[in-house]
Design a protein around this motif. Structure first.
Motif, mmCIF file in Angstrom:
data_model
loop_
_atom_site.group_PDB
_atom_site.id
_atom_site.type_symbol
_atom_site.label_atom_id
_atom_site.label_comp_id
_atom_site.label_asym_id
_atom_site.label_seq_id
_atom_site.Cartn_x
_atom_site.Cartn_y
_atom_site.Cartn_z
ATOM 1 N N MET A 1 0.845 -1.183 0.000
ATOM 2 C CA MET A 1 0.000 0.000 0.000
ATOM 3 C C MET A 1 0.887 1.241 0.000
ATOM 4 N N PRO A 2 0.432 2.363 -0.601
ATOM 5 C CA PRO A 2 1.286 3.543 -0.717
ATOM 6 C C PRO A 2 1.423 4.285 0.601
ATOM 7 N N MET A 3 2.596 4.834 0.817
ATOM 8 C CA MET A 3 2.844 5.722 1.942
ATOM 9 C C MET A 3 2.751 7.148 1.410
ATOM 10 N N LEU A 4 1.755 7.893 1.872
ATOM 11 C CA LEU A 4 1.585 9.268 1.420
ATOM 12 C C LEU A 4 2.324 10.198 2.369
ATOM 13 N N ARG A 5 3.340 10.859 1.851
ATOM 14 C CA ARG A 5 4.123 11.806 2.631
ATOM 15 C C ARG A 5 3.835 13.213 2.118
ATOM 16 N N ARG A 6 3.718 14.128 3.045
ATOM 17 C CA ARG A 6 3.369 15.493 2.646
ATOM 18 C C ARG A 6 4.351 16.075 1.620
ATOM 19 N N PRO A 7 5.680 15.950 1.809
ATOM 20 C CA PRO A 7 6.590 16.523 0.805
ATOM 21 C C PRO A 7 6.377 15.921 -0.588
ATOM 22 N N ALA A 8 6.141 14.602 -0.654
ATOM 23 C CA ALA A 8 5.927 13.966 -1.955
ATOM 24 C C ALA A 8 4.634 14.450 -2.590
ATOM 25 N N LEU A 9 3.580 14.575 -1.782
ATOM 26 C CA LEU A 9 2.308 15.061 -2.308
ATOM 27 C C LEU A 9 2.428 16.505 -2.788
ATOM 28 N N GLU A 10 3.145 17.322 -2.024
ATOM 29 C CA GLU A 10 3.277 18.729 -2.413
ATOM 30 C C GLU A 10 4.088 18.859 -3.702
ATOM 31 N N ARG A 11 5.151 18.056 -3.841
ATOM 32 C CA ARG A 11 5.925 18.091 -5.086
ATOM 33 C C ARG A 11 5.057 17.678 -6.268
ATOM 34 N N GLY B 1 -1.770 9.032 -12.828
ATOM 35 C CA GLY B 1 -0.361 8.914 -12.499
ATOM 36 C C GLY B 1 -0.044 7.609 -11.812
ATOM 37 N N ALA B 2 1.135 7.562 -11.228
ATOM 38 C CA ALA B 2 1.602 6.327 -10.604
ATOM 39 C C ALA B 2 2.525 6.670 -9.446
ATOM 40 N N PHE B 3 2.748 5.672 -8.597
ATOM 41 C CA PHE B 3 3.735 5.759 -7.527
ATOM 42 C C PHE B 3 5.006 5.056 -7.994
ATOM 43 N N ASP B 4 6.155 5.635 -7.691
ATOM 44 C CA ASP B 4 7.393 4.925 -7.993
ATOM 45 C C ASP B 4 7.828 4.111 -6.774
ATOM 46 N N ALA B 5 9.002 3.498 -6.860
ATOM 47 C CA ALA B 5 9.458 2.616 -5.786
ATOM 48 C C ALA B 5 9.682 3.359 -4.475
ATOM 49 N N ASN B 6 9.889 4.669 -4.553
ATOM 50 C CA ASN B 6 10.101 5.478 -3.352
ATOM 51 C C ASN B 6 8.832 6.180 -2.891
ATOM 52 N N GLN B 7 7.690 5.769 -3.453
ATOM 53 C CA GLN B 7 6.386 6.328 -3.108
ATOM 54 C C GLN B 7 6.208 7.767 -3.577
ATOM 55 N N ALA B 8 7.052 8.224 -4.495
ATOM 56 C CA ALA B 8 6.819 9.518 -5.130
ATOM 57 C C ALA B 8 5.735 9.358 -6.186
#
Length: 362
Positions: free
Chosen positions: A1-11, A102-109
């Protein structure tokens, strides 16, 4: 399952909506938060994003799809459904708009695929010569070499090796049987591709084959322990031989897991086809290779049950090689032999490799 991190979401929001975009809050609908914590969500859980672009505050819903049955087992299944969503939502009146895909990459970006129109895969280059060249040489009367036997043994051993990898997933085995019948590249897709009439091949005949294959699906659907790693399209054009019996395979298809009989029949139907073209029946070099392949596979794999599951897969491969679309130059007699083979194999509980000519009515 994806880990949603604020910095990744903001980027992601800034990449998609511009550098001035600012993420205000995100979270499960009704539980959004403006805090910068990491949150883990299950696939299929809608997450509401609220962000500001300039003076405009807007919200969007980030949706993913949960892995599971009903054709969603593989990442490619889920990608297909989500890409279709993005492509189609805007064409229906009153439907909410899809803002991005879109998609998530291996680093959850997160990254956008909105500009994609068609997809490609870039494969490595490998030297070699297609296995169909060997079969064409034999069909023209070439001598059966020791190397021909060695290559047949190598291919059968290879299948036994990859099929030894099993997976427990009853729904996936049933799905693969279901796709054998109804997938656009499989039995129903093939029968629909035949012309309205092609000599003796009528709609009634094709429907009879479909119905018999579906009966086989019900016969096999509880053999879920047979689910194995497969190639999925193991025919001579997808095998490149290099030196001796060293080879590479190309273009595996329709899923990583399936019924081993699919691969075995995909290759061995080609020994039969080439022998029918060159000799009018299975005999000589092609009969030797046909029997050698089956004997080697059963001996190395220990899978004697494969002869009890082969019938609908032989029907599938038989429909391919008998097709006037894919093989327009076959004589009507060869097509008739292939359809007799299909009908007779479907009519017996176990495939017997030594009875191929009887199945063909020869």
């Amino acid at each position: 399952m994806p880990m949603l991190r604020r910095p990744a979401l903001e980027r992601y929001v800034q990449t998609r909506f511009g550098p001035t975009a600012r993420l205000l809050s995100y979270g499960v609908i009704g539980k959004e938060s403006s805090k910068g914590e990491q949150k883990r969500y299950g696939y299929g859980t809608p997450v509401k994003l609220t962000f500001r672009v300039g003076r405009l505050v807007q919200s969007a819903v980030l949706e993913t799809m949960k892995p599971g049955p009903f054709g969603h087992e593989h990442m490619a299944d889920r990608a297909q459904a989500i890409l279709w969503d993005y492509d189609s939502y805007g064409r229906l009146s009153h439907h909410v708009k899809a803002l991005d895909v879109g998609a998530f990459d291996a680093n959850q970006a997160l990254f956008s695929l909105a500009e994609a129109r068609e997809f490609f895969v870039l494969n490595e280059w490998t030297d070699g010569e297609s296995y169909h060249v060997d079969l064409a040489r034999l069909a023209k009367g070439g001598r059966l070499r020791k190397l021909d036997r060695q290559r047949t043994v190598a291919l059968a051993r290879y299948l036994a090796q990859i099929h030894a990898k099993k997976r427990r997933a009853a729904d996936l085995y049933k799905r693969r049987l279901r796709e054998l019948i109804g997938h656009g590249e499989c039995i129903m897709g093939l029968t629909d591709s035949y012309p309205k009439r092609c000599g003796f091949i009528t709609g009634d005949l094709l429907r009879t084959v479909e119905e018999a294959c579906n009966q086989w699906r019900w016969r096999l659907r509880d053999k879920v322990n047979r689910l194995s790693q497969v190639h999925g399209d193991f025919h001579p054009y997808n095998v490149l031989f290099r030196t001796g019996a060293d080879f590479a395979v190309l273009d595996r298809s329709r899923g990583e897991w399936g019924e081993p009989a699919d691969d075995v029949t995909a290759m061995t139907i080609n020994y039969l086809l080439n022998s029918l073209i060159s000799r009018g029946k299975l005999q000589g070099s092609f009969e030797i290779l046909f029997r050698l392949f089956w004997d080697t596979y059963v001996e190395v794999s220990g899978d004697k049950e494969v002869t009890e599951t082969a019938a609908p897969f032989f029907a599938f491969r038989g429909l391919v090689v008998a097709s006037p679309l894919w093989y327009p130059n076959l004589s009507i007699d060869i097509r008739r032999s292939l359809f007799r083979f299909i009908e007779n194999v479907l009519d017996v509980p176990r495939f017997e490799p030594e009875l191929v000519n009887e199945y063909c009515g020869l």
